[in-house]
Design a protein around this motif. Sequence first.
Motif, short mmCIF file in Angstrom:
data_model
loop_
_atom_site.label_atom_id
_atom_site.label_comp_id
_atom_site.label_asym_id
_atom_site.label_seq_id
_atom_site.Cartn_x
_atom_site.Cartn_y
_atom_site.Cartn_z
N ARG A 43 -13.60 -4.73 -9.70
CA ARG A 43 -12.54 -5.29 -8.86
C ARG A 43 -11.36 -4.33 -8.85
NH1 ARG A 43 -12.69 -10.59 -7.30
NH2 ARG A 43 -11.55 -9.60 -5.59
N ALA A 44 -10.43 -4.59 -7.89
CA ALA A 44 -9.20 -3.81 -7.87
C ALA A 44 -8.33 -4.26 -9.05
CB ALA A 44 -8.47 -4.06 -6.57
N LYS A 56 -5.84 -5.68 -2.18
CA LYS A 56 -6.99 -4.85 -1.77
C LYS A 56 -6.50 -3.46 -1.35
CE LYS A 56 -10.02 -8.51 -0.96
NZ LYS A 56 -10.45 -8.68 -2.32
N SER A 57 -7.45 -2.61 -1.16
CA SER A 57 -7.14 -1.25 -0.72
C SER A 57 -8.06 -0.93 0.45
CB SER A 57 -7.40 -0.30 -1.89
OG SER A 57 -7.21 1.03 -1.50
N GLU A 74 -5.41 -3.43 6.10
CA GLU A 74 -6.57 -3.45 7.00
C GLU A 74 -6.81 -2.05 7.60
OE1 GLU A 74 -8.90 -5.74 7.40
OE2 GLU A 74 -7.85 -7.18 6.14
N THR A 75 -7.94 -1.49 7.23
CA THR A 75 -8.25 -0.12 7.64
C THR A 75 -8.13 0.10 9.16
OG1 THR A 75 -9.95 -0.27 5.95
CG2 THR A 75 -9.91 1.72 7.25
N GLU A 111 -15.36 -3.34 10.57
CA GLU A 111 -14.92 -4.26 9.52
C GLU A 111 -15.35 -5.70 9.78
OE1 GLU A 111 -13.56 -4.08 6.45
OE2 GLU A 111 -13.99 -1.96 6.66
N1 LIG Z 1 -11.04 -5.49 5.76
C1 LIG Z 1 -10.28 -4.81 4.74
C2 LIG Z 1 -11.06 -4.88 3.44
C3 LIG Z 1 -10.31 -4.38 2.24
C4 LIG Z 1 -11.17 -4.49 0.99
O1 LIG Z 1 -11.89 -5.48 0.79
N2 LIG Z 1 -11.08 -3.48 0.12
C5 LIG Z 1 -11.90 -3.47 -1.07
C6 LIG Z 1 -12.34 -2.05 -1.38
S1 LIG Z 1 -13.59 -1.46 -0.34
C7 LIG Z 1 -11.11 -3.90 -2.27
O2 LIG Z 1 -9.93 -3.63 -2.38
N3 LIG Z 1 -11.82 -4.52 -3.23
C8 LIG Z 1 -11.32 -4.81 -4.53
C9 LIG Z 1 -11.28 -6.26 -4.84
O3 LIG Z 1 -11.45 -7.08 -3.94
O4 LIG Z 1 -11.06 -6.57 -6.01
C10 LIG Z 1 -10.01 -3.38 5.18
O5 LIG Z 1 -10.70 -2.87 6.06
O6 LIG Z 1 -9.08 -2.74 4.69
#
Ligand SMILES: N[C@@H](CCC(=O)N[C@@H](CS)C(=O)NCC(=O)O)C(=O)O
Length: 247
Positions: A43-44, A56-57, A74-75, A111
Amino acid sequence: MSSTDKFILHWLDQSRSHRILWLFETLGLNYELKIYKRTKEFRAPKELEKVHPLGKSPVIEIIREGKEPLLLAETGHIIQYVVENYDTTNILKTSTPEEKELVDYYLHFTEASLQGFLVALLVGQIAQTKAPWGTGFLVKLVTSGINSQYFQPELLKSLKFLESQLAKKSTNQYFVGNKLTGADVILSFPIIDNLFSNPARASTLSGGEVNLVRDFPNLHAWTENVLKLPSYVKTNEIIDKKLGSKL
Ligand SMILES: N[C@@H](CCC(=O)N[C@@H](CS)C(=O)NCC(=O)O)C(=O)O
């Protein structure tokens, strides 16, 4: 928008944020990189919640003189905003409204559709390794059933769709027009990082029957082209240097 604006990228390892680093490198923006490592649960870390409530990142901050910093998540939204406002020399901008519409489509498709199937399949894989003692067989049975009924056919449908999009173009090097655009940037994570960089995992994820290079020659050619782009090579080098290891 001003040429003195500065960017902060909150970058998480093995994540969608890598393509924002590539975006910044491609556009030659003035940015600071803040690196976060995933926890052992993949996880983050909690600190990311201090940046944005969803934790999130990617997340970026744009520091503007005389204004509040702008926080973007959001990317697809980040790519769209940054290209529209900071691609002053048309490095990624398209030349026609039709091409712009197609890039916007890919920003949403990646996405909203494609990545969801991949995440579901990746989470299913993790679930199989985390099953409590004695339940492994059952967990595998349930996840495999759901995967083969729904997520694998949907993933394959999306990949066939992307393959056909490239096949009908005069060049399979880029998804829109004859140049790099935001479409290539956003698709780099699911296609390259999630799939082509790990053919064995890709085969398992898609149900064991898929050989990416054989079955998706245009996606393969596109991947090879992206991997050779100087901005992409530099992006990987920056991270290798910072983390001291390959992603
Ligand atoms: N739809 C969002 C998704 C962001 C997302 O889910 N990022 C993931 C990394 S790929 C994240 O931060 N996951 C860590 C977590 O949820 O703990 C985007 O495109 O930025």
